[in-house]
Motif scaffolding. Structure first.
Motif, PDB file in Angstrom:
ATOM      1  N   THR A   1      56.512  84.620 136.755  1.00 41.73           N
ATOM      2  CA  THR A   1      57.295  83.413 136.538  1.00 41.73           C
ATOM      3  C   THR A   1      58.554  83.677 135.730  1.00 41.73           C
ATOM      4  O   THR A   1      59.415  82.794 135.637  1.00 41.73           O
ATOM      5  CB  THR A   1      56.440  82.363 135.805  1.00 41.73           C
ATOM      6  OG1 THR A   1      55.940  82.930 134.594  1.00 41.73           O
ATOM      7  CG2 THR A   1      55.277  81.916 136.666  1.00 41.73           C
ATOM      8  N   LEU A   2      58.680  84.856 135.141  1.00 42.83           N
ATOM      9  CA  LEU A   2      59.910  85.234 134.455  1.00 42.83           C
ATOM     10  C   LEU A   2      60.925  85.666 135.519  1.00 42.83           C
ATOM     11  O   LEU A   2      60.809  86.733 136.127  1.00 42.83           O
ATOM     12  CB  LEU A   2      59.635  86.379 133.468  1.00 42.83           C
ATOM     13  CG  LEU A   2      60.837  86.929 132.698  1.00 42.83           C
ATOM     14  CD1 LEU A   2      61.527  85.820 131.922  1.00 42.83           C
ATOM     15  CD2 LEU A   2      60.410  88.050 131.758  1.00 42.83           C
TER      16      LEU A   2
ATOM     17  N   LYS B   1      63.380  71.308 138.740  1.00 43.22           N
ATOM     18  CA  LYS B   1      62.942  72.153 137.645  1.00 43.22           C
ATOM     19  C   LYS B   1      64.109  72.407 136.688  1.00 43.22           C
ATOM     20  O   LYS B   1      65.220  72.714 137.109  1.00 43.22           O
ATOM     21  CB  LYS B   1      62.417  73.480 138.200  1.00 43.22           C
ATOM     22  CG  LYS B   1      61.929  74.441 137.149  1.00 43.22           C
ATOM     23  CD  LYS B   1      61.441  75.724 137.809  1.00 43.22           C
ATOM     24  CE  LYS B   1      60.981  76.741 136.771  1.00 43.22           C
ATOM     25  NZ  LYS B   1      60.536  78.001 137.423  1.00 43.22           N
ATOM     26  N   LYS B   2      63.833  72.261 135.406  1.00 48.43           N
ATOM     27  CA  LYS B   2      64.860  72.523 134.410  1.00 48.43           C
ATOM     28  C   LYS B   2      65.069  74.030 134.287  1.00 48.43           C
ATOM     29  O   LYS B   2      64.117  74.786 134.133  1.00 48.43           O
ATOM     30  CB  LYS B   2      64.446  71.931 133.058  1.00 48.43           C
ATOM     31  CG  LYS B   2      65.531  71.991 132.002  1.00 48.43           C
ATOM     32  CD  LYS B   2      65.128  71.235 130.748  1.00 48.43           C
ATOM     33  CE  LYS B   2      66.250  71.266 129.726  1.00 48.43           C
ATOM     34  NZ  LYS B   2      65.895  70.499 128.509  1.00 48.43           N
ATOM     35  N   GLU B   3      66.327  74.448 134.384  1.00 52.38           N
ATOM     36  CA  GLU B   3      66.636  75.869 134.400  1.00 52.38           C
ATOM     37  C   GLU B   3      66.395  76.495 133.032  1.00 52.38           C
ATOM     38  O   GLU B   3      66.704  75.903 131.990  1.00 52.38           O
ATOM     39  CB  GLU B   3      68.093  76.094 134.814  1.00 52.38           C
ATOM     40  CG  GLU B   3      68.399  75.652 136.239  1.00 52.38           C
ATOM     41  CD  GLU B   3      67.664  76.486 137.274  1.00 52.38           C
ATOM     42  OE1 GLU B   3      67.287  77.636 136.955  1.00 52.38           O
ATOM     43  OE2 GLU B   3      67.454  76.006 138.401  1.00 52.38           O
TER      44      GLU B   3
ATOM     45  N   TYR C   1      64.265  76.552 125.952  1.00 55.95           N
ATOM     46  CA  TYR C   1      65.493  75.985 126.508  1.00 55.95           C
ATOM     47  C   TYR C   1      66.699  76.057 125.569  1.00 55.95           C
ATOM     48  O   TYR C   1      67.821  75.812 126.010  1.00 55.95           O
ATOM     49  CB  TYR C   1      65.254  74.519 126.896  1.00 55.95           C
ATOM     50  CG  TYR C   1      64.212  74.359 127.981  1.00 55.95           C
ATOM     51  CD1 TYR C   1      64.483  74.728 129.289  1.00 55.95           C
ATOM     52  CD2 TYR C   1      62.950  73.838 127.684  1.00 55.95           C
ATOM     53  CE1 TYR C   1      63.525  74.584 130.284  1.00 55.95           C
ATOM     54  CE2 TYR C   1      61.997  73.687 128.668  1.00 55.95           C
ATOM     55  CZ  TYR C   1      62.286  74.070 129.966  1.00 55.95           C
ATOM     56  OH  TYR C   1      61.334  73.931 130.947  1.00 55.95           O
ATOM     57  N   ARG C   2      66.502  76.365 124.266  1.00 50.28           N
ATOM     58  CA  ARG C   2      67.639  76.355 123.334  1.00 50.28           C
ATOM     59  C   ARG C   2      67.846  77.682 122.631  1.00 50.28           C
ATOM     60  O   ARG C   2      68.644  77.777 121.703  1.00 50.28           O
ATOM     61  CB  ARG C   2      67.436  75.254 122.272  1.00 50.28           C
ATOM     62  CG  ARG C   2      67.316  73.853 122.831  1.00 50.28           C
ATOM     63  CD  ARG C   2      67.213  72.844 121.704  1.00 50.28           C
ATOM     64  NE  ARG C   2      66.876  71.514 122.181  1.00 50.28           N
ATOM     65  CZ  ARG C   2      66.617  70.479 121.403  1.00 50.28           C
ATOM     66  NH1 ARG C   2      66.654  70.638 120.079  1.00 50.28           N
ATOM     67  NH2 ARG C   2      66.312  69.304 121.907  1.00 50.28           N
ATOM     68  N   TRP C   3      67.120  78.703 123.039  1.00 52.65           N
ATOM     69  CA  TRP C   3      67.195  79.976 122.306  1.00 52.65           C
ATOM     70  C   TRP C   3      68.606  80.555 122.322  1.00 52.65           C
ATOM     71  O   TRP C   3      69.029  81.203 121.363  1.00 52.65           O
ATOM     72  CB  TRP C   3      66.209  80.958 122.918  1.00 52.65           C
ATOM     73  CG  TRP C   3      65.911  82.148 122.061  1.00 52.65           C
ATOM     74  CD1 TRP C   3      66.357  83.420 122.248  1.00 52.65           C
ATOM     75  CD2 TRP C   3      65.094  82.180 120.896  1.00 52.65           C
ATOM     76  NE1 TRP C   3      65.867  84.247 121.278  1.00 52.65           N
ATOM     77  CE2 TRP C   3      65.077  83.519 120.419  1.00 52.65           C
ATOM     78  CE3 TRP C   3      64.368  81.221 120.194  1.00 52.65           C
ATOM     79  CZ2 TRP C   3      64.371  83.902 119.302  1.00 52.65           C
ATOM     80  CZ3 TRP C   3      63.672  81.598 119.071  1.00 52.65           C
ATOM     81  CH2 TRP C   3      63.680  82.927 118.633  1.00 52.65           C
TER      82      TRP C   3
END
Length: 1194
Positions: free
Chosen positions: A172-173, A1152-1154, A84-86
């Protein structure tokens, strides 16, 4: 995160890590309070979401001296940072996470296996963001890690498995370009990856066996774990990679998998991997290499593995057998589709069939059902069914499969050491209802195998079934007078009756055909058999019904004169047997007969109808005798109303082949008898709800000796007999026979013949009485009508128990015997249903004679369609059985005088009724009453199902009215009562574009038109995906016709488009609904935008809509670019992009968190240069010197 200052803050991060470790331990401590546990959990989640030291703390937790649970949480913190932070962290921070994650991989030594998977997920999340463009050394680094030990190898294998799951298997990607890049990189390196897997399997299997032989259990277990993980990883690859990789090195991988099936340590993962191979889909060319599996060596490995596991009946081997049976089933499917490429069939086919037979013979019905598809494929295949190996194994298969048809009783307790079908039923299924559903499906498939086996080996199949039937008849002497459904004799006879029916249903299609004389002899034995138990007698009638086909064969010219005489002599005896069963226990009053006796009598009457429908020409020569026997039976006082009507229906079915109007009309008059006077006597009692209630006893308490019983029987008999006559009397299908028989009544103005039904003159005068009955029944629902009901019959107008079970999908179970109020409830609903069926049957069989009746529309509107106070379960049969056939069969000349008035009345009423009902259902959802646990049988759930089914039925009526489409395939199959909320698959039929003649009239009507259009548009948004999908098919032709007629204004245009967008919001999570609604939206917007520019405001109102996309859409829909009646994919994709924020999603996707992954530079794929022309060469093509004289060789 501050990588440069790691030294200064290392102590601070260590303190944070210690606090987190204590919080994690606290969340799993069962002794602490709920409040403390909740605080610890919130602290962990808050740190994960907001702390800049998330990855560093996670690294310390994962690599420190903490418990496995804390280490797992540390790895989750690292995964969360990458996931989530990349895109927010610096390049130095990315390198820090990457290098330390790989260090963790090199360290290895994770004891609990789930930690390997957690570390693999961290690495996979980085791969999804960096490889291959910015991490070209990945494969080399993973290879180096494998050299460090077995644990490291397992982590690397988990990395490969999770990567292909995200990219290829589960996909899922969501970022398309990144998934494409990784997929391309995997594909380009697939040969090396598969070679790596092969080396691991061969090396570690060899070491496993060496260590096992030496007695080194720990070392062998370590090698075994690696092999199992390799097989698990391969399972994720083999279902999507090119088959060339699967079969490389002459199928070495498949050979290893087949060998491992015989190794107890690896057989289950090997079977799982092999299952993915044999279940592959794709083109024939792509699957052709899989034929390497069809060799004697490979099939022998499967056979030996099955034998070894069957000989050791424990749970582990049984699990393997279930997986192996699925592998065999997949092989059967591949074999029949790739049959043209099969070689050496005579060597491996016997072994394959032996393996399938071995699994079929196992006590478990689950294994039998799994491999029954193989027998079905073989018996059905044109070439495979003729092989000598198949012919040789058919007798053994018959002996193995027939016992599987015997009904198995689910045991009450699981404590059993036996290895029988009941024991395995307890292992595989948790409840009796679940097992019953499976058993019915299993039995159906086995019976289908018997049906096709009759075509593949008719003589062998018939010989087995004949022998079984004779053996069963021999057991009748020991049959007790009373037995239940679980008695062994009944269980055997019930299975035999079904086998005999399916086998003999193919008698006329098989070659060579079994001996007719043998069939007649068997039928003669059945006729002579006299079982004392009613249950067995009913099954004996089923045997007679199946064997009756031999009488038809005996009377054909092919059978010969001697056989024909024998059949002619046997036919009267068969009829005598049926009528004897019809009069079983006739001396007992109907109310005191047991359920088994009632079933026998009804079975006999229904059998006469079946024979009259299926073999009318065979019964025609003995019609006189059949008529006499019916009259003699009717003269007896013991027949019920249903039994007497049913046997007269059989007479009418046979008489239809007289092809003589006068004879058939005379028979109808005789069958009806005094029914006209009975209707006349009942007429005063049908004038109001109160008089009807007094007639049938609704206003009095039920009593043992009910004085209204005779009146109820008289009313039901009159109605049922009228319905039977209308339903069974028909005009000859051959126009020449109909014309010669006197059925002609002139021609239409267009020259089409008009036929007259022999029963019309007799039944049409009775219609006012039936409609008066409907009016009186409907008045019972009026506010003043319910007051005439006695308190004991307060539930008489509510859905009967059987209908409730059908709507809720519940099993019948052991229902208690019906009480008097239950019988009254069923009786009232039967009256109403029969009136609806009568109107629908009359529309189908009487034709123009019905529609020409004066005042028919007024009579229907004042009776059957006077439905202002009716509940949903009373409205449904009106729509399904009466209104739909009326509109479907209404001639064009009578549309204006009948169909249009009916819809003018019914369409506005249904719009208001359904809108109110759906508002009520929405309020139930908002209050949570429909989502409470244990509410499966509540009144609210029942009402929800009733509204759904009523909506679907009304949309079918509108479909008939608008597009003349007739009954949809889904409602013809009889699944109407058991439909669920999941939308049906997209139909292969093209959706209608134009409305019919009736549809144009309806839309032009000032009453029906707006109601129909609003109903269709509202149905798009009602919370029933099936109804929405049906309405979608009607919306475009209805809207288009309304536009052409000038019936749509600015408000209506905007409302129509808004309804489609709202439907996308409500049902967009279903693929079928989304595709249909997007197509409708594009069509509607493309048509409405030029005429009503304000509709663009509907799209502008979408939150955060891109104005540039709206301009692009308008440009694509410009007159110069648009193609009428054609939905361009680019338009649909652009419209989907514009409405993306509106399209509904399933519950799992709502919160769902994007995850945001940036695209990397494109991979430059090496392109082959096109072949250059010789003319482009520097020296030209050399044409001048082509024919130049060459120097002679010296």
């Amino acid at each position: 995160m501050n990588v440069d200052g790691m030294g200064e803050v290392g102590g601070e991060v260590a303190l944070i890590a210690d606090e987190l470790s204590r919080a994690v331990e606290l969340t799993l401590n069962p002794t602490v309070s709920h409040e403390a546990r909740n605080q610890a959990y919130n602290a962990c989640e808050s740190f994960k979401e907001s702390s800049p030291w998330c990855a560093q703390a996670g690294l310390l937790l994962a690599s420190g001296q903490y418990s496995a649970v804390v280490k797992h949480f540390g790895l989750q913190l690292m995964e969360h940072t990458v996931k989530y932070r990349w895109t927010q962290i610096t390049q130095a921070e990315k390198i820090f996470i990457k290098e330390n994650a790989m260090k963790l991989l090199y360290i290895g030594g994770w004891e609990p296996g789930h930690l390997n998977d957690a570390l693999a997920r961290v690495i996979v999340e980085m791969i999804k963001r960096e490889w291959p463009q910015q991490w070209p050394t990945l494969l080399a680094e993973l290879s180096d890690a494998c050299a460090r030990g077995h644990a490291h190898t397992q982590i690397v294998l988990h990395v490969f498995l999770r990567l292909v799951e995200d990219v290829a298997t589960l996909q899922t990607l969501e970022q398309h370009q990144r998934r494409k890049d990784i997929y391309q990189a995997l594909t380009s390196n697939m040969a090396e990856i598969f070679a790596f897997f092969m080396r691991l399997i061969e090396l570690h299997v060899q070491e496993f066996r060496e260590h096992t032989a030496k007695g080194d259990a720990n070392a062998a277990a370590s090698n075994g774990r690696v092999v199992q993980v390799v097989l698990l990883t391969l399972t994720g690859f083999v279902e999507w990679v090119s088959t060339n990789h699967v079969v490389m090195n002459n199928g070495r991988l498949l050979q290893i998998l087949c060998i491992l099936l015989q190794d107890e340590a690896f057989q289950l993962p090997a079977a799982e991997c092999l299952l993915q191979v044999v279940n592959r889909k794709g083109s024939t060319k792509e699957r052709k290499p899989l034929m390497i599996l069809f060799s004697e060596d490979a099939i022998s490995c499967i056979h030996r593995a099955a034998v070894a596991s069957i000989n050791v009946p424990d749970e582990k081997n049984y699990l393997f057998l279930k997986k192996l049976s699925q592998v065999v089933a997949g092989l059967g499917q591949q074999l029949t589709s790739l049959w043209n490429y099969a070689t050496g069939v005579e060597f491996w086919m016997p072994v394959l069939l032996e393996s399938v037979l071995l699994l079929t013979s196992h006590p478990s019905l689950t294994l039998t059902h799994a491999v029954s598809g193989v027998w079905l494929c073989v018996f059905r295949h044109e070439h495979a069914s003729r092989l000598p190996a198949v012919a040789a194994i058919v007798p053994r298969w018959l002996h193995a499969a027939a016992p599987k048809l015997l009904k198995v009783t689910y045991p009450a307790t699981r404590a059993s050491g036996a290895h029988d079908a009941a024991t395995y039923a307890c292992i595989d299924y948790d409840s009796e209802q679940e097992f019953a559903v499976f058993f019915n499906r299993c039995r159906t498939e086995i019976l289908d195998c018997f049906r096709h086996c009759m075509c593949a080996a008719p003589l062998v199949t018939w010989a087995y079934v004949e022998q079984w039937t004779r053996a069963a008849l021999d057991k009748v002497e020991s049959c007790p007078a009373e037995l239940d459904h679980t008695h062994p004799l009944h269980v055997e006879w019930e299975a035999l009756s079904q086998v005999l029916d399916v086998v003999l249903s193919r008698l006329l299609h098989c070659e060579p055909r079994p001996n007719v004389v043998e069939g007649l002899q068997l039928l003669q034995r059945c006729v002579a058999c006299t079982p004392p138990a009613p249950l067995i007698l009913s099954l004996l009638l089923s045997l007679v019904s199946a064997l009756f086909v031999f009488l038809s064969c005996a009377c054909s010219q092919v059978a010969g004169p001697g056989v024909g005489v024998a059949g002619a002599e046997l036919l009267p005896r068969v009829l005598d047997k049926i009528f004897a069963a019809l009069l079983t226990d006739n001396h007992t009053p109907p109310a005191r007969r047991t359920r088994a006796v009632k079933n026998v009598r009804r079975h006999a009457a229904s059998l006469l109808v079946k024979l009259g429908s299926k073999y009318p020409l065979l019964l025609l020569p003995v019609f006189g005798r059949l008529h006499e026997m019916c009259q003699a039976a009717l003269a007896r006082p013991g027949l019920s109303a249903v039994e007497s009507v049913t046997i007269q229906e059989a007479l009418l079915l046979v008489s239809n082949h007289f092809c003589c109007y006068e004879r058939q009309s005379a028979l109808v008059a005789q069958v009806l008898g005094d029914v006209s006077s009975r209707w006349a006597a009942l007429a005063p009692h049908l004038a109001s709800a109160a008089s009807l209630a007094r007639l049938i006893g609704l206003d009095a308490a039920p009593a043992a000796a009910d004085e209204s019983g005779d009146a109820r029987r008289t009313l039901l008999h009159a109605l049922t007999l009228t319905l039977g006559v209308v339903k069974r009397t028909t005009v000859p299908a051959d126009p020449d026979k109909a014309s010669r028989g006197g059925f002609s009544a002139g021609t239409t103005p267009s020259g089409n013949p008009i036929w007259r039904n022999p029963c019309t003159a007799h039944v049409l005068p009775l219609f006012p009485h039936a409609l008066a009955l409907a009016r009186a029944l409907h008045e019972l629902h009026a506010p003043g009508g319910t007051g005439v009901l006695h308190a004991a019959h307060a539930r008489a107008l509510q859905p009967p128990a059987a209908e409730r079970r059908n709507l809720l999908g519940l099993a019948e179970g052991d229902a208690p015997p019906p009480q008097p109020h239950d019988r009254m409830q069923t009786y009232v609903h039967t009256l109403h249903d029969n009136v609806c069926h009568l109107v629908g049957a009359a529309a189908t069989t009487l034709g123009r004679e019905l529609f020409c009746a004066a005042g028919l529309a007024r009579a229907l509107l004042g009776s059957l369609l006077a439905a202002e106070h009716l509940p949903d379960h009373w409205l449904r049969p009106i729509a399904r059985h009466a209104l739909k056939p009326l509109l479907l069969h209404c001639p064009p000349a009578h549309l204006a005088e009948l169909a249009l008035p009916l819809l003018d009345h019914h369409a506005p009423f249904m719009l208001v009724h359904l809108s109110q009902r759906w508002e009520y259902i929405a309020s139930l959802y908002e209050s949570g009453k429909l989502e409470e646990e244990g509410s499966n049988e509540s009144q609210e759930v029942l009402e929800d199902m009733l509204v759904r089914h009523l909506t679907r039925e009304h949309l079918e009526v509108l479909k008939v009215s608008l597009v003349d489409g007739g009954v949809s395939p889904e409602s013809v199959t009889g699944a109407g009562d058991m439909e669920d909320d999941s939308p049906p698959p997209a139909s292969t039929q093209r959706a209608p574009e134009q409305v019919s003649e009736l549809g144009a009239m309806v839309l032009a009507s000032p009453r029906a038109g707006p109601a129909v259009l609003h109903t269709v548009l509202r149905a798009l948004t009602w919370p029933d995906s099936t109804s929405s999908l049906r309405a979608t098919a009607l919306a475009w032709p209805a809207l288009r016709a309304a536009l052409d007629a000038g019936l749509v204004g600015d408000a209506e245009a905007s409302g129509a488009l808004a309804a489609v967008l709202q439907a996308l919001r409500a049902h967009g999570q279903h693929d079928a609904n989304q595709a249909a609604l997007l197509a409708l939206a594009v069509q509607a917007y493309e048509t409405l935008r030029p005429r009503f520019p304000h509709v663009a405001g509907v799209l502008r109102a979408i939150p955060d809509v891109d104005a540039h996309d709206l301009r692009r859409l308008d440009e694509k829909l410009a007159p110069g670019n648009a193609k009428q009646n054609k939905i361009d994919k680019t338009k649909r994709d652009l419209f989907k992009k514009i409405t993306a924020r509106l399209i509904g999603r399933n519950v799992g996707q709502l919160f769902k968190k994007e995850v945001y992954i940036l695209d990397l530079p494109h991979i430059q794929s090496a392109r082959r240069e096109p072949p250059r022309s010789a003319l482009d060469a520097p020296g030209g093509a050399g044409l001048p010197g082509l024919f130049a004289p060459q120097p002679e060789p010296t």
